[in-house]
Design a protein around this motif. Structure first.
Motif, PDB file in Angstrom:
ATOM      1  N   CYS A 127      -9.659  -2.907   6.453  1.00  0.00           N
ATOM      2  CA  CYS A 127     -10.689  -2.093   6.080  1.00  0.00           C
ATOM      3  C   CYS A 127     -10.403  -0.595   6.309  1.00  0.00           C
ATOM      4  O   CYS A 127     -10.675   0.338   5.483  1.00  0.00           O
ATOM      5  N   GLU A 128      -9.542  -0.603   7.323  1.00  0.00           N
ATOM      6  CA  GLU A 128      -9.418   0.949   8.075  1.00  0.00           C
ATOM      7  C   GLU A 128      -7.867   1.152   7.309  1.00  0.00           C
ATOM      8  O   GLU A 128      -8.004   2.525   7.001  1.00  0.00           O
ATOM      9  N   HIS A 137       0.763  -1.074  -0.057  1.00  0.00           N
ATOM     10  CA  HIS A 137      -0.079   0.182  -0.024  1.00  0.00           C
ATOM     11  C   HIS A 137       0.831   1.287  -0.201  1.00  0.00           C
ATOM     12  O   HIS A 137       0.747   2.186  -0.754  1.00  0.00           O
ATOM     13  N   ASP A 141     -17.720   0.262   5.207  1.00  0.00           N
ATOM     14  CA  ASP A 141     -18.223   0.845   4.270  1.00  0.00           C
ATOM     15  C   ASP A 141     -17.846  -0.115   2.885  1.00  0.00           C
ATOM     16  O   ASP A 141     -18.363   0.043   1.640  1.00  0.00           O
ATOM     17  N   ASN A 142     -16.373  -0.270   3.081  1.00  0.00           N
ATOM     18  CA  ASN A 142     -15.835  -0.941   1.853  1.00  0.00           C
ATOM     19  C   ASN A 142     -15.928  -2.368   1.635  1.00  0.00           C
ATOM     20  O   ASN A 142     -15.211  -2.846   0.988  1.00  0.00           O
ATOM     21  N   PRO A 164      -8.878   1.974   1.472  1.00  0.00           N
ATOM     22  CA  PRO A 164      -9.963   2.364   0.986  1.00  0.00           C
ATOM     23  C   PRO A 164     -10.898   1.637   0.129  1.00  0.00           C
ATOM     24  O   PRO A 164     -12.101   1.824   0.134  1.00  0.00           O
TER      25      PRO A 164
END
Ligand code: G3P
Length: 217
Positions: free
Chosen positions: A47-48, A17, A78-79, A51
């Motif tokens: 998830c945190e 990442h 949400d992802n 994104p």
């Protein structure tokens, strides 16, 4: 082509990442087992950190169970993309969950017909497993090309997420065919940087540089 990382190893995801190589993450029950972590805890951490879509897989075999598990997994972030298997029950769950506005990744796809059904059921992603087809002497990349053609013929918006990638060559072939996404283990993504002529050229430059006796800093 988007790069998803096929792992639940947080350190490996973070390393890629930081280099901008992670557009999403995929996990499955085997990868959760390998991580040794609690599914909800590790998925929340991913998830945190990332994104983009993070696939978390249901384990029920009936549609009702998959829907209930999918709703539970979706609470993590949400992802979350809820992963369901390409069975009739999985397609039923896909239809309901996408109808609720959730992302759904239909996994364990091994034929263009299965991919067609997943698109009709509104899947966000279809995951054809190329490596496992190669394992039984069927060219997995032929399936990616077939699905690409079928989806393009009818303008389906379901994204082709090439999965069960085992080599850097699989990544190249998926990109040449025009897969929307490829999910690969971290070591495969890193192996894409390797070339024997790069190593050889660097050795030669280093040898010549040493002869100059110079330093840059
Ligand atoms: O993306 C699916 C993947 O986790 C399966 O890979 O190597 O077990 O077939 P593999």
């Amino acid at each position: 082509m988007k790069f998803f990382v096929d792992t639940a190893d947080i350190d490996a995801i973070r390393e890629l990442h930081e280099l901008g190589m992670v557009d999403g993450v995929t996990t499955n029950p085997s990868l959760i087992m390998k991580s040794g972590r609690d599914i909800k805890e590790v998925t929340k951490e991913i998830c945190e950190l990332i994104p983009g879509p993070v696939s978390a897989e249901t384990v029920a075999l009936d549609a009702e169970g998959m829907i209930a598990e999918g709703r539970e997994l979706a609470k993590i972030g949400d992802n979350i993309a809820i992963k369901v298997p390409l069975t009739w029950a999985g397609l039923q769950a896909c239809k309901v969950l996408t109808g609720e506005g959730r992302m759904v990744n239909v996994t364990l796809c091994f034929s263009a017909n299965q991919a067609l059904l997943a698109a009709k059921a509104g899947a966000t992603f279809i995951s054809p497993f190329v490596g496992r087809l190669d394992d039984i002497n069927i060219d997995g990349m032929d399936l990616i090309a077939e699905i690409r053609q079928v989806y393009d013929n009818y303008d389906f918006s379901t994204e082709i997420l090439t999965a069960s990638i085992r080599s850097a060559n699989h990544m190249k072939e998926a990109a040449l065919i025009g897969a929307d996404v490829a999910t690969a283990p971290p070591n495969v993504i890193k192996a894409m940087a390797n070339h024997v002529l790069t190593d050889k050229g660097l050795d030669a430059f280093m040898a010549d540089w040493a002869k100059t006796g110079q330093s840059i800093i």
